[in-house]
Write a protein that holds these residues in place. Structure first.
Motif, PDB file in Angstrom:
ATOM      1  N   PHE A 494       0.824  -1.211   0.000  1.00 42.92           N
ATOM      2  CA  PHE A 494       0.000   0.000   0.000  1.00 42.92           C
ATOM      3  C   PHE A 494       0.863   1.268   0.000  1.00 42.92           C
ATOM      4  CE2 PHE A 494      -3.231  -2.984   1.062  1.00 42.92           C
ATOM      5  CZ  PHE A 494      -4.427  -2.406   0.640  1.00 42.92           C
ATOM      6  N   GLU A 495       0.307   2.293  -0.626  1.00 45.01           N
ATOM      7  CA  GLU A 495       0.972   3.592  -0.646  1.00 45.01           C
ATOM      8  C   GLU A 495       0.815   4.276   0.719  1.00 45.01           C
ATOM      9  OE1 GLU A 495      -0.337   5.982  -3.910  1.00 45.01           O
ATOM     10  OE2 GLU A 495      -0.338   4.280  -5.304  1.00 45.01           O
ATOM     11  N   LYS A 496       1.702   5.207   0.971  1.00 46.64           N
ATOM     12  CA  LYS A 496       1.689   5.936   2.239  1.00 46.64           C
ATOM     13  C   LYS A 496       0.333   6.586   2.479  1.00 46.64           C
ATOM     14  CE  LYS A 496       4.141   9.557   4.774  1.00 46.64           C
ATOM     15  NZ  LYS A 496       5.214  10.593   4.719  1.00 46.64           N
ATOM     16  N   ILE A 497      -0.145   6.508   3.696  1.00 49.90           N
ATOM     17  CA  ILE A 497      -1.448   7.051   4.050  1.00 49.90           C
ATOM     18  C   ILE A 497      -1.437   8.579   3.929  1.00 49.90           C
ATOM     19  CG2 ILE A 497      -3.118   7.296   5.937  1.00 49.90           C
ATOM     20  CD1 ILE A 497      -2.172   4.523   6.904  1.00 49.90           C
ATOM     21  N   ASP A 498      -2.447   9.099   3.261  1.00 51.34           N
ATOM     22  CA  ASP A 498      -2.561  10.543   3.045  1.00 51.34           C
ATOM     23  C   ASP A 498      -2.879  11.244   4.370  1.00 51.34           C
ATOM     24  OD1 ASP A 498      -4.367  13.046   2.381  1.00 51.34           O
ATOM     25  OD2 ASP A 498      -3.133  12.630   0.601  1.00 51.34           O
ATOM     26  N   ASP A 499      -2.119  12.285   4.677  1.00 55.26           N
ATOM     27  CA  ASP A 499      -2.297  12.992   5.944  1.00 55.26           C
ATOM     28  C   ASP A 499      -3.669  13.659   6.041  1.00 55.26           C
ATOM     29  OD1 ASP A 499       0.211  12.283   6.827  1.00 55.26           O
ATOM     30  OD2 ASP A 499       1.185  14.081   6.032  1.00 55.26           O
ATOM     31  N   LYS A 500      -4.216  14.121   4.916  1.00 54.23           N
ATOM     32  CA  LYS A 500      -5.491  14.831   4.937  1.00 54.23           C
ATOM     33  C   LYS A 500      -6.678  13.871   5.047  1.00 54.23           C
ATOM     34  CE  LYS A 500      -3.831  18.825   2.295  1.00 54.23           C
ATOM     35  NZ  LYS A 500      -4.022  19.641   1.054  1.00 54.23           N
ATOM     36  N   THR A 501      -6.671  12.822   4.233  1.00 51.51           N
ATOM     37  CA  THR A 501      -7.831  11.914   4.208  1.00 51.51           C
ATOM     38  C   THR A 501      -7.711  10.769   5.204  1.00 51.51           C
ATOM     39  OG1 THR A 501      -6.854  10.480   2.509  1.00 51.51           O
ATOM     40  CG2 THR A 501      -8.117  12.401   1.748  1.00 51.51           C
ATOM     41  N   GLY A 502      -6.481  10.501   5.642  1.00 54.94           N
ATOM     42  CA  GLY A 502      -6.271   9.373   6.536  1.00 54.94           C
ATOM     43  C   GLY A 502      -6.419   8.031   5.848  1.00 54.94           C
ATOM     44  N   LYS A 503      -6.350   8.022   4.525  1.00 54.72           N
ATOM     45  CA  LYS A 503      -6.514   6.791   3.761  1.00 54.72           C
ATOM     46  C   LYS A 503      -5.357   6.589   2.800  1.00 54.72           C
ATOM     47  CE  LYS A 503     -11.577   7.094   3.893  1.00 54.72           C
ATOM     48  NZ  LYS A 503     -11.761   5.900   4.737  1.00 54.72           N
ATOM     49  N   SER A 504      -5.079   5.321   2.501  1.00 53.74           N
ATOM     50  CA  SER A 504      -4.053   5.018   1.500  1.00 53.74           C
ATOM     51  C   SER A 504      -4.649   5.238   0.116  1.00 53.74           C
ATOM     52  CB  SER A 504      -3.582   3.566   1.632  1.00 53.74           C
ATOM     53  OG  SER A 504      -2.732   3.216   0.561  1.00 53.74           O
TER      54      SER A 504
END
Length: 522
Positions: A494-504
């Motif tokens: 999985f790609e790094k979790i997005d800081d804004k959405t909290g989702k990969s």
């Protein structure tokens, strides 16, 4: 356009389902049903649960089968020709059944009952130590390859061949009963004492006038000669200052702490030795096999052979005399016999039992018989030693028949859930690959993460580390289709979790041309 591996997986599932005439779609509920129930329809590759710890007290299904085994063992005893036995069953290295019946010696006034420390002669179980020695020398660099010809170790060896002009006898063939060598060595011994009072040079000289019984690699043909000759030639090649027997005692028995196992029957051994009896009830003589000792001279106890069985079940971790790779190689099949059930190994006589391959080594030596068996996939071992010679067929097949039938459903119900990440919401969602032909819908099910790759395919994914998961594919296909699809245990990155959405935002999956990428769409 190149199809992703996921698309090819889906196609494999659909085609296999159509071919098998399946009426039920492969959904998550059917995955769970298969995991929780032990079904064996021919279209499914059998499910093998992991050997997890058992609760205490043991489940009734397990205690019932152990009681059954005890009763069966007791029926083997008869006062004339089979006066005593000892046996044990172990799971994950812990003894769960330990029994002894009858007497150690019919003449003794004490009528002592055999137990797991009573010594018995173990005959052909001795051959296991020839193979252990071979692999030990291989790892030490004294043996170049299992496929070396025997003449590399005993250059003067030759034997006539009526089947073909050229036939090379190799080390691997010898330990797998596929060499074509005669059964018995040309010993000309004395039945009242040493059965083989000779030397390797004498044996090789006599073999020059004998013939192979069949060409190598044709089919198994049991050969005591092969094991004795291999053991003696190995020591000759390495210029060992000690005998084969001393080599085994130092390098195998001592590290495995098999302190009640050996070759020479001393007075102290006799004091613990169960008396062997012939079929007519007469006392069996304590033959010395002399030169042929590697093929059948040894003695041991149930406790010691349980240590050996656990060494194999643990793939060498319990003992440390060989690498896991060598122990696994030694445990592999070498020849599937024509009945489709019997399998020959190095040096095992194996048996398929409810989709499991039981490794065993049987023993029959004047007045004694028994089995040492193990099943790594279930971490089960079973040893029985007998001071007599009953029919051994059911003694091997029946215990594992009922043990496997009891353990598989119990262990299936005890399987742990696949680990979920601490933040499952970061991965839950729908993803589509770059071709637009395949999608993954990840959702939570009973504290686990599952993935739906289509309306007909549902799998679990197991959390391993941050951003890293493994696919867990249940065996809902024929074995060939299941293994060719190669989806089980494949990794999702999985790609790094997005800081804004909290989702990969997506993940990569091993594909035909590198990593297929999937991007989140929901």
């Amino acid at each position: 356009m190149a199809y992703s591996l996921t698309s090819m997986m889906l196609l494999c599932y659909v085609m296999s389902s159509l071919h098998a005439g399946l009426s039920e779609t492969i959904t998550l509920s059917s995955v769970l049903k298969t995991k929780k129930q032990v079904a064996d329809p021919p279209m499914f590759c059998p499910y093998h649960p992991e050997p997890v710890p058992l609760p205490s007290p043991l489940p009734d299904k397990i205690t019932d089968v152990l009681t059954n085994l005890s009763s069966m063992a007791k029926l083997i005893i008869n006062e004339t020709s089979v006066p005593g036995l000892a046996a044990a069953v172990a799971y994950r290295g812990e003894t769960i059944l330990n029994i002894g019946y009858g007497v150690v010696d019919k003449k003794s006034k004490s009528a002592r009952t055999p137990d797991s420390d009573t010594i018995f002669r173990v005959g052909s179980i001795s051959k296991v130590f020839v193979v252990l020695t071979l692999f030990h020398l291989l790892e030490a660099g004294h043996v170049k390859s299992l496929d070396d010809p025997l003449t590399d170790y005993c250059p003067s060896f030759s034997i006539k061949n009526s089947y073909s002009i050229k036939n090379v006898v190799t080390l691997r063939q010898m330990v797998a009963e596929l060499s074509g060598l005669p059964d018995q060595p040309p010993c000309f011994g004395d039945l009242s004492g040493n059965l083989c009072p000779t030397t390797t040079d004498d044996i090789i000289a006599r073999l020059k006038d004998q013939y192979l019984v069949m060409t190598s690699w044709t089919r198994p043909s049991y050969s005591n000669l092969a094991f004795a000759l291999l053991a003696r030639c190995l020591m000759h090649r390495v210029n060992s200052p000690i005998t084969y027997e001393e080599y085994v005692e130092k390098n195998i028995l001592a590290p495995l702490k098999m302190t009640s196992t050996g070759f020479k029957i001393t007075d102290s051994v006799k004091a613990r030795l169960a008396t062997g009896y012939n079929i007519d009830g007469s006392e069996a003589p304590l033959y010395d096999l002399g030169w042929a000792a590697p093929a059948g001279q040894m003695y041991s106890t149930v406790n010691d052979l349980m240590k050996l069985a656990q060494f194999f079940n643990s793939f060498g971790q319990d003992g440390g005399i060989l690498s896991a790779e060598s122990v696994k190689q030694m445990s592999l099949p070498a020849f599937l016999d024509y009945d489709g059930v019997t399998v020959w190994g190095t040096p095992w006589e194996m048996l398929f039992q409810d989709s499991y391959l039981v490794r065993s080594k049987g023993s029959q030596l004047s007045g004694y018989s028994g089995f040492m068996t193990f099943l790594p996939e279930l971490q089960l071992s079973y040893v029985i030693l007998i001071s007599g010679t009953p029919s051994l067929v059911n003694i091997l097949s029946y215990p594992y028949d009922i043990l496997v039938k009891a353990f598989v459903p119990v262990l299936t119900g005890l399987q742990p859930k696949y680990p979920a990440p601490p933040n499952p919401e970061a991965y839950i969602g729908t993803y589509i690959d770059q071709s637009g032909l395949a999608n993954f819908s990840i959702f939570q099910y009973e504290d686990q993460l599952a993935v739906q790759t289509s309306p007909t395919v549902a799998l679990f994914i197991s959390y391993y580390d941050d951003l890293l998961f493994q696919i867990k594919e249940p065996p809902l296909l024929p074995c060939v289709s299941y293994e060719v699809s190669a989806a089980n245990n494949q990794w999702l990155y999985f790609e790094k979790i997005d800081d804004k959405t909290g989702k990969s935002p997506g993940f990569a999956f091993p594909g035909l041309f590198g990593l297929d990428t999937f991007k989140r769409v929901a």
